[in-house]
Design a protein around this motif. Structure first.
Motif, mmCIF file in Angstrom:
data_model
loop_
_atom_site.group_PDB
_atom_site.id
_atom_site.type_symbol
_atom_site.label_atom_id
_atom_site.label_comp_id
_atom_site.label_asym_id
_atom_site.label_seq_id
_atom_site.Cartn_x
_atom_site.Cartn_y
_atom_site.Cartn_z
ATOM 1 N N PHE A 187 16.789 57.594 20.683
ATOM 2 C CA PHE A 187 15.550 57.746 20.980
ATOM 3 C C PHE A 187 15.572 57.002 22.648
ATOM 4 O O PHE A 187 14.773 57.950 23.470
ATOM 5 N N LEU A 188 16.170 56.120 22.816
ATOM 6 C CA LEU A 188 16.324 55.642 24.201
ATOM 7 C C LEU A 188 17.191 56.358 25.364
ATOM 8 O O LEU A 188 16.943 56.607 26.185
ATOM 9 N N ALA A 189 18.124 57.041 24.645
ATOM 10 C CA ALA A 189 19.257 57.915 25.375
ATOM 11 C C ALA A 189 18.256 59.167 26.020
ATOM 12 O O ALA A 189 18.451 59.731 27.160
ATOM 13 N N ALA A 190 17.359 59.539 25.158
ATOM 14 C CA ALA A 190 16.362 60.680 25.517
ATOM 15 C C ALA A 190 15.353 60.269 26.693
ATOM 16 O O ALA A 190 15.050 61.363 27.268
ATOM 17 N N ARG A 191 15.337 59.143 26.718
ATOM 18 C CA ARG A 191 14.534 58.545 27.764
ATOM 19 C C ARG A 191 15.072 57.861 28.914
ATOM 20 O O ARG A 191 14.454 57.120 29.725
ATOM 21 N N SER A 192 16.293 58.129 29.270
ATOM 22 C CA SER A 192 17.082 57.552 30.322
ATOM 23 C C SER A 192 18.280 58.296 30.743
ATOM 24 O O SER A 192 18.619 59.244 29.906
ATOM 25 N N SER A 193 18.721 58.381 32.089
ATOM 26 C CA SER A 193 19.927 59.040 32.350
ATOM 27 C C SER A 193 20.843 57.884 33.177
ATOM 28 O O SER A 193 20.276 57.129 33.868
ATOM 29 N N ILE A 194 22.116 58.227 33.087
ATOM 30 C CA ILE A 194 22.922 57.517 34.202
ATOM 31 C C ILE A 194 23.171 58.025 35.352
ATOM 32 O O ILE A 194 23.272 59.127 35.476
ATOM 33 N N THR A 195 22.722 57.351 36.268
ATOM 34 C CA THR A 195 22.689 57.869 37.884
ATOM 35 C C THR A 195 23.961 57.569 38.351
ATOM 36 O O THR A 195 24.438 58.668 39.235
ATOM 37 N N LYS A 196 24.432 56.656 38.343
ATOM 38 C CA LYS A 196 25.781 56.200 38.893
ATOM 39 C C LYS A 196 26.283 55.099 38.638
ATOM 40 O O LYS A 196 25.661 54.052 38.031
ATOM 41 N N TYR A 197 27.646 54.895 38.579
ATOM 42 C CA TYR A 197 28.394 53.595 38.327
ATOM 43 C C TYR A 197 29.075 53.145 39.752
ATOM 44 O O TYR A 197 30.037 53.875 39.985
ATOM 45 N N GLU A 198 28.654 52.240 40.295
ATOM 46 C CA GLU A 198 29.375 51.805 41.664
ATOM 47 C C GLU A 198 29.463 50.486 41.814
ATOM 48 O O GLU A 198 28.330 49.655 41.508
ATOM 49 N N GLY A 199 30.676 49.997 42.148
ATOM 50 C CA GLY A 199 30.916 48.527 42.318
ATOM 51 C C GLY A 199 30.646 47.664 41.239
ATOM 52 O O GLY A 199 30.000 46.542 41.304
ATOM 53 N N ASN A 200 30.900 48.236 40.063
ATOM 54 C CA ASN A 200 30.824 47.584 38.764
ATOM 55 C C ASN A 200 29.350 47.456 38.508
ATOM 56 O O ASN A 200 29.091 46.422 37.572
ATOM 57 N N ILE A 201 28.397 48.209 39.063
ATOM 58 C CA ILE A 201 27.290 48.121 38.656
ATOM 59 C C ILE A 201 26.719 49.478 38.204
ATOM 60 O O ILE A 201 26.933 50.638 38.896
ATOM 61 N N LEU A 202 26.194 49.577 36.965
ATOM 62 C CA LEU A 202 25.651 50.692 36.363
ATOM 63 C C LEU A 202 24.035 50.786 36.812
ATOM 64 O O LEU A 202 23.288 50.090 36.549
ATOM 65 N N TYR A 203 24.003 52.036 37.125
ATOM 66 C CA TYR A 203 22.503 52.561 37.669
ATOM 67 C C TYR A 203 22.013 53.582 36.462
ATOM 68 O O TYR A 203 22.716 54.408 36.469
ATOM 69 N N ILE A 204 20.654 53.154 36.110
ATOM 70 C CA ILE A 204 20.079 53.803 35.020
ATOM 71 C C ILE A 204 18.598 54.021 35.440
ATOM 72 O O ILE A 204 17.840 53.284 35.921
ATOM 73 N N LYS A 205 18.367 55.406 35.199
ATOM 74 C CA LYS A 205 16.900 55.988 35.518
ATOM 75 C C LYS A 205 16.269 55.963 34.202
ATOM 76 O O LYS A 205 16.640 56.688 33.294
ATOM 77 N N ALA A 206 15.117 55.296 34.102
ATOM 78 C CA ALA A 206 14.324 55.279 32.869
ATOM 79 C C ALA A 206 13.180 56.349 33.181
ATOM 80 O O ALA A 206 12.738 56.762 34.342
ATOM 81 N N GLU A 207 12.655 56.876 31.921
ATOM 82 C CA GLU A 207 11.642 57.919 32.121
ATOM 83 C C GLU A 207 10.235 57.414 32.760
ATOM 84 O O GLU A 207 9.771 58.254 33.716
ATOM 85 N N ASN A 208 9.999 56.260 32.511
ATOM 86 C CA ASN A 208 8.775 55.784 33.016
ATOM 87 C C ASN A 208 8.736 54.283 33.064
ATOM 88 O O ASN A 208 9.586 53.760 32.751
ATOM 89 N N HIS A 209 7.611 53.471 33.651
ATOM 90 C CA HIS A 209 7.692 51.989 33.571
ATOM 91 C C HIS A 209 7.731 51.422 32.236
ATOM 92 O O HIS A 209 8.492 50.334 32.041
ATOM 93 N N ILE A 210 7.177 52.111 31.174
ATOM 94 C CA ILE A 210 7.303 51.707 29.956
ATOM 95 C C ILE A 210 8.683 51.382 29.263
ATOM 96 O O ILE A 210 9.062 50.372 28.662
ATOM 97 N N TRP A 211 9.208 52.351 29.516
ATOM 98 C CA TRP A 211 10.798 52.655 29.210
ATOM 99 C C TRP A 211 11.704 51.543 29.935
ATOM 100 O O TRP A 211 12.638 50.890 29.320
ATOM 101 N N LEU A 212 11.328 51.365 31.270
ATOM 102 C CA LEU A 212 12.081 50.622 32.121
ATOM 103 C C LEU A 212 11.887 49.099 31.635
ATOM 104 O O LEU A 212 12.953 48.598 31.382
ATOM 105 N N GLN A 213 10.836 48.725 31.154
ATOM 106 C CA GLN A 213 10.683 47.400 30.621
ATOM 107 C C GLN A 213 11.332 47.246 29.438
ATOM 108 O O GLN A 213 11.845 46.219 28.868
ATOM 109 N N GLU A 214 11.312 48.189 28.333
ATOM 110 C CA GLU A 214 12.049 48.269 27.064
ATOM 111 C C GLU A 214 13.679 48.136 27.273
ATOM 112 O O GLU A 214 14.335 47.240 26.886
ATOM 113 N N PHE A 215 14.242 48.744 28.591
ATOM 114 C CA PHE A 215 15.417 48.611 28.885
ATOM 115 C C PHE A 215 15.984 47.229 29.438
ATOM 116 O O PHE A 215 16.701 46.570 29.346
#
Length: 91
Positions: free
Chosen positions: A37-65
């Motif tokens: 469910f959450l995987a369908a509402r997100s995508s990995i954008t990059k992993y750089e400097g030991n920091i993982l960047y995730i894009k959420a579908e919208n602000h509601i899902w961002l808050q869930e993450f």
């Protein structure tokens, strides 16, 4: 099935090369870690400097993450054996 899966994983790592091997590692455990469910509402954008960047579908899902972040960070570290220091979420 596992033989085919292992061959695909080896091929992914070969194509990705050393530069993207950590990103491939994270990508392979993302869906099993966060769930379909959450995987369908997100995508990995990059992993750089030991920091993982995730894009959420919208602000509601961002808050869930954000709420799930400490648990997610611990699970990803355990499953990948990478030193992921932080996860940053964007929309």
């Amino acid at each position: 099935m596992h033989g085919i899966e292992n061959k695909l994983h080896r091929l992914l790592f070969k194509i990705a090369g050393e530069k993207y091997k950590d990103l491939v590692t994270i990508s392979l455990v993302w869906k099993p870690t966060v769930g379909e469910f959450l995987a369908a509402r997100s995508s990995i954008t990059k992993y750089e400097g030991n920091i993982l960047y995730i894009k959420a579908e919208n602000h509601i899902w961002l808050q869930e993450f954000v709420v799930f972040k400490p648990k997610l960070l611990a699970q990803l570290k355990e499953k990948t054996h990478l030193e992921i220091k932080n996860i940053l979420f964007t929309v």
